[in-house]
Design a protein around this motif. Sequence first.
Motif, PDB file in Angstrom:
ATOM      1  N   THR A   1      -2.645   6.700  -5.069  1.00 25.73           N
ATOM      2  CA  THR A   1      -2.589   5.517  -4.210  1.00 25.73           C
ATOM      3  C   THR A   1      -2.433   4.290  -5.099  1.00 25.73           C
ATOM      4  N   LEU A   2      -1.429   3.501  -4.806  1.00 29.84           N
ATOM      5  CA  LEU A   2      -1.161   2.258  -5.541  1.00 29.84           C
ATOM      6  C   LEU A   2      -1.226   1.094  -4.573  1.00 29.84           C
ATOM      7  N   GLN A   3      -1.966   0.060  -4.955  1.00 34.94           N
ATOM      8  CA  GLN A   3      -2.014  -1.162  -4.166  1.00 34.94           C
ATOM      9  C   GLN A   3      -1.693  -2.358  -5.033  1.00 34.94           C
TER      10      GLN A   3
ATOM     11  N   PHE B   1       0.868  -1.178   0.000  1.00 32.90           N
ATOM     12  CA  PHE B   1       0.000   0.000   0.000  1.00 32.90           C
ATOM     13  C   PHE B   1       0.900   1.221   0.000  1.00 32.90           C
ATOM     14  N   ILE B   2       0.754   2.048  -1.019  1.00 29.22           N
ATOM     15  CA  ILE B   2       1.547   3.269  -1.074  1.00 29.22           C
ATOM     16  C   ILE B   2       0.685   4.429  -1.544  1.00 29.22           C
ATOM     17  N   ARG B   3       0.743   5.534  -0.793  1.00 28.89           N
ATOM     18  CA  ARG B   3       0.239   6.805  -1.293  1.00 28.89           C
ATOM     19  C   ARG B   3       1.425   7.745  -1.380  1.00 28.89           C
ATOM     20  N   GLU B   4       1.529   8.427  -2.513  1.00 32.52           N
ATOM     21  CA  GLU B   4       2.726   9.211  -2.783  1.00 32.52           C
ATOM     22  C   GLU B   4       2.360  10.450  -3.595  1.00 32.52           C
ATOM     23  N   GLY B   5       3.213  11.471  -3.514  1.00 25.24           N
ATOM     24  CA  GLY B   5       3.076  12.610  -4.400  1.00 25.24           C
ATOM     25  C   GLY B   5       3.188  12.164  -5.843  1.00 25.24           C
ATOM     26  N   HIS B   6       2.372  12.742  -6.704  1.00 24.51           N
ATOM     27  CA  HIS B   6       2.338  12.306  -8.099  1.00 24.51           C
ATOM     28  C   HIS B   6       3.611  12.753  -8.825  1.00 24.51           C
ATOM     29  N   PRO B   7       4.169  11.910  -9.699  1.00 14.77           N
ATOM     30  CA  PRO B   7       5.380  12.318 -10.414  1.00 14.77           C
ATOM     31  C   PRO B   7       5.195  13.556 -11.292  1.00 14.77           C
TER      32      PRO B   7
END
Length: 275
Positions: A267-269, A153-159
Motif C-alpha cells: 500500500t502506497l499513500q 491511495f494505491i494497493r497493488e501486487g508487489h513487483p
Amino acid sequence: MTEYLDVNRANWDERAPAHAASPDYHVEDFANDPAYLSEVVRFDLPRLGDIAGLRGVHLQCHIGTDTVSLSRLGATMTGLDFSGASLEQARIIAERAKASIPYVQSDVYAARDVLDGEFDLVYTGIGALGWLPDIRRWARTVASLLAPGGRLFIREGHPVLWSLDYYRTDGVLAISEPYFEQAEPQIYDEAGTYVATESEFQHTTTHEWNHGLGEIVTAVLDAGLVVTGLEEHQSVPWDALPGRMHPIGGGENQLIEKPERLPHSYTLQARRLGN
C-alpha cells in the motif's frame, strides 16, 4: 505504442461480462446488502480512514465494485476505465447497488483531459499498474488530478510477486520476469482469467509491464507528491501462485510455505502539498 491499448482492451472487453457474472465479484451482495463492501476495500479500511465527503476518482476501475464500496464509505466517486464493456457492467452494478457514480471511458494517461476539476482522493486498486508502460507518466497524471492536500491511495501486487516464475512446482521462488520497467512489454497468451467462470475467450493476448517499487516511489516523488505511507503485506487478494497459496480469510491469499519470504502486495499513500 498504441497497439498495447487495442490488444489489452479487447482482452478486458471480453472478460468484463464473465467477471460481473462470477461469484468472485459478489455482485449479488452489492445489490442485496446496502452495507456490503468489496473485500479489497475492507482490507484497505484501516489505512483509508474517514473518506466521507471527499471527491474521489477511481482510476482503472474495471467493473466498479471497489468504486461502489468507496462511495458507500461516503466519498463522491467517479470511475474511469479504458474498457467500454467494463464500464457497461460497472453502470449496471452501480444501479443495482443504488449508487450514483459517473463512469468515464478513457485511457488512464488521458484522465486529466476528460475529467473536470480536482480530486481529494485518487484511488487505484489491485492489478492496475501492470497494464501501463510508463510509471512516471502515470504519476504525473495522478498529480495533475489531485487538489492541494489531496491524496493518492494505491494497493497493488508487489513487483517481486509479478516477477516470479508462476509455473515452478518445486517450492523455489524464482525470479524469471523483469522486475524493472522495460521499454517493451512482456507479451502473454493465457486462455483463462483470475475469477471462477466457465466462459471461454477468444482474445487471450496481453501486453504488460512491471515497475520496481523504487521506480514507483521515485515517480510519485518526482511528480511533486509527498509520500506519507508505504507498507508491504504478506497477502494478496487473489490466488497469485496456484497450488502454492492458501486463503487466509477476507479474500486474501498467502504463500503456504514460509510466507515471510515474499512481499505479496503493498500500500502506497502520497499527498499533494497545499491546503
